[in-house]
Design an enzyme around this catalytic site. Structure first.
Site, PDB file in Angstrom:
ATOM      1  N   SER A  46       0.851  -1.181   0.000  1.00 20.42           N
ATOM      2  CA  SER A  46       0.000   0.000   0.000  1.00 20.42           C
ATOM      3  C   SER A  46       0.890   1.236   0.000  1.00 20.42           C
ATOM      4  O   SER A  46       2.108   1.137   0.062  1.00 20.42           O
ATOM      5  CB  SER A  46      -0.911   0.017   1.232  1.00 20.42           C
ATOM      6  OG  SER A  46      -0.150   0.193   2.416  1.00 20.42           O
ATOM      7  N   LYS A  47       0.262   2.402  -0.039  1.00 20.01           N
ATOM      8  CA  LYS A  47       1.024   3.645  -0.108  1.00 20.01           C
ATOM      9  C   LYS A  47       1.890   3.865   1.127  1.00 20.01           C
ATOM     10  O   LYS A  47       2.886   4.580   1.068  1.00 20.01           O
ATOM     11  CB  LYS A  47       0.070   4.821  -0.306  1.00 20.01           C
ATOM     12  CG  LYS A  47      -0.570   4.837  -1.687  1.00 20.01           C
ATOM     13  CD  LYS A  47      -1.445   6.063  -1.868  1.00 20.01           C
ATOM     14  CE  LYS A  47      -2.058   6.087  -3.257  1.00 20.01           C
ATOM     15  NZ  LYS A  47      -2.932   7.266  -3.469  1.00 20.01           N
ATOM     16  N   ARG A  48       1.514   3.250   2.235  1.00 20.47           N
ATOM     17  CA  ARG A  48       2.332   3.459   3.438  1.00 20.47           C
ATOM     18  C   ARG A  48       3.700   2.797   3.298  1.00 20.47           C
ATOM     19  O   ARG A  48       4.613   3.098   4.062  1.00 20.47           O
ATOM     20  CB  ARG A  48       1.607   2.925   4.675  1.00 20.47           C
ATOM     21  CG  ARG A  48       1.556   1.412   4.792  1.00 20.47           C
ATOM     22  CD  ARG A  48       0.911   0.988   6.105  1.00 20.47           C
ATOM     23  NE  ARG A  48       0.878  -0.442   6.263  1.00 20.47           N
ATOM     24  CZ  ARG A  48      -0.055  -1.237   5.769  1.00 20.47           C
ATOM     25  NH1 ARG A  48      -1.043  -0.711   5.056  1.00 20.47           N
ATOM     26  NH2 ARG A  48      -0.023  -2.538   5.970  1.00 20.47           N
TER      27      ARG A  48
ATOM     28  N   GLY B 148       5.447   3.206   0.710  1.00 19.91           N
ATOM     29  CA  GLY B 148       6.138   4.013  -0.282  1.00 19.91           C
ATOM     30  C   GLY B 148       5.379   3.989  -1.589  1.00 19.91           C
ATOM     31  O   GLY B 148       4.234   3.544  -1.667  1.00 19.91           O
TER      32      GLY B 148
END
Length: 495
Positions: free
Chosen positions: A261-263, A265
């Protein structure tokens, strides 16, 4: 559909988002396999999901594939332009008795005909280690409707879908090139929709019909498609076609072993390009997420990856995306890549930063650029470093790092030394490493100060940073005039 002919493989993204890491890795494995076996790599755009599709993203997906160096041999082929093919196939299955008209509301079958998206919401999305058995829906009553009951449903204004009739008994078996033999009891499979009441094919129908029509020999995709495969095998047989060889590759997880996921990167391939990753490094890194070439070698040229790639080397274990490892790969490629291949990437970065000069495109300017990039690159991790901490090599508009000033400009006498050093350099008849070194050391001796004090302070004055390539090589790259001018200008910034 296995045969002795050359393999035909496909990558089939959906334009519902950008090309993400999992989809890019799937595309890479297909491309490597095709190149290794002398086969054909086909690009198919699965754009029949009219509610979620964003047609403007197609160009972005194609651009990301090109950036990765994954040029396709056929395509792009758009499913939205082949609707009659799917409708005819669904009718053939219906006429054979392997499917039936379903008058249920679309909401009742919306979940049973969907599939994980290979890209861009890709096979890296779901952290599974084995295919989960689908929850069997209650049997659809439409399967037993009589002809007169179907007429009555139509008369009531209901538009039917075509639903596949999964056998009530027995099992469906297939061999997977990665996970081995797989067998699923048919009673665990729901009757899945082939053609929606709107005439739009489901993923299951579109994928199978296209794979048959395109003569696909190997389906290489993410492991979250394992649960779809028994349904597709049944559909192949209903269409009197031999299933291809399936190879489900491991999923890609974040460092915490959860779904990417975006967390974790950036997940879009385009964003990695924007961050300054080299395509060669990203390609090498992706290839080793779930595939082992054998031996301890990690840095592989494209030719070596093609030569070594095989489905037998693909792991069943989920891969972990390690950003630090990716940057390590990038650093290695920045140092080892031939300059003629690195310079175009540096040029793009400098252009984006607004500090490119056309004189660097050819002749003596190009030679200067090559020497300067070669000087800088041992200390870079990302392409953006050339317009970041190394900006002062290419532009006179740069800032002094606060930490560097605080550490190396503490000596009050720098306001006297910088002008003297500038005068010494301006009067120096030669401009090379030894001349720059001697001028500075002579001043240090005359002022009774350690040469290191002047070296560190001068580096900040002419480059703005504390850590950079060796000072005197940097001064030679900058040229006498720029170095002298910057030494004089730094005086007003002291204190």
């Amino acid at each position: 559909m296995p045969s002795a002919t050359k393999p035909r493989v496909r990558f089939a993204p959906s334009p519902t988002g950008y090309l993400h890491v999992g989809g890019a890795r799937t595309a890479l494995f297909n491309w490597l396999f095709a190149r290794r076996e002398g086969g054909t790599f086909i690009l198919r755009v699965e754009d029949t999901d009219v509610e979620r599709n964003r047609p403007e993203l197609v160009d972005g997906i194609l651009a990301s594939l090109r950036w990765l160096g994954l040029q396709w041999d056929e395509g792009p082929i758009f499913q939205s332009q082949r609707m009659e093919l799917y409708s005819a196939a669904a009718r053939r299955v219906l006429d054979s008795g392997r499917a039936y008209w379903c008058f249920c509301a679309p909401s009742s079958y919306a979940g049973g005909d969907a599939a994980p998206q290979e890209a861009p919401d890709d096979d890296a999305a779901t952290p599974v280690t084995a295919p989960a058995k689908p929850a069997r829906k209650s049997a659809c009553g439409c399967r037993s409707l009589s002809a007169s009951e179907q007429v009555a449903e139509r008369a009531a204004g209901k538009l039917p879908a075509i639903r596949f009739a999964v056998p009530r008994t027995g099992t469906t078996r297939f061999d997977d090139a990665v996970f081995g033999p797989r067998e699923v009891a048919n009673e665990e499979l729901e009757d899945f929709v082939l053609l929606r009441s709107t005439g739009v094919p489901t993923y299951q129908l579109g994928a199978v019909v296209d794979d048959i029509d395109m003569r696909i020999t190997h389906v290489i995709r993410g492991a979250d498609h394992l649960s779809n495969t028994p349904k597709q095998v049944l559909l192949y047989r209903a269409l009197r076609a031999e299933p291809p060889i399936f190879a489900h590759v491991p999923l890609i997880l974040g460092p915490d072993r959860s779904r990417m996921s975006k967390r974790h990167g950036a997940t879009s391939v385009a964003s990695y390009e924007e961050e300054g990753l080299l395509p060669e490094a990203f390609r090498n890194f992706l290839a080793l997420l779930g595939w082992a070439p054998g031996g301890d070698v990690e840095l592989l040229s494209t030719g070596e990856m093609i030569e070594k790639f095989s489905l037998s080397g693909v792991s069943r274990t989920n891969a972990v995306f390690d950003r630090g490892k990716l940057e390590w790969f990038n650093q290695q490629y920045l140092q080892k890549l031939p300059l003629d291949r690195l310079l175009p990437s540096v040029e793009r970065v400098l252009r984006r930063a607004g500090i490119w000069r056309e004189e660097w495109a050819t002749g003596a300017g190009r030679e200067w650029l090559a020497r300067t990039v070669d000087l800088i690159r041992p200390r870079t991790r990302l392409l953006h470093d050339f317009a970041g901490w190394a900006r002062a090599f290419f532009s006179d508009e740069f800032a002094y790092e606060d930490a560097a000033r605080a550490k190396f400009w503490r000596e009050p006498r720098l306001a006297e030394w910088f002008p003297k050093l500038a005068d010494g350099y301006a009067a120096q008849p030669e401009w090379n490493h030894d001349a720059c070194d001697k001028t500075l050391r002579d001043l240090a001796a005359a002022e009774n100060v350690k040469a290191g004090v002047l070296i560190n302070a001068t580096r900040v004055a002419i480059l703005g940073v504390a850590v950079a390539p060796p000072l005197f090589e940097s001064m030679v790259a900058l040229g006498r005039d720029r170095a002298v001018r910057r030494l004089r200008a730094a005086v007003s910034h002291l204190g």
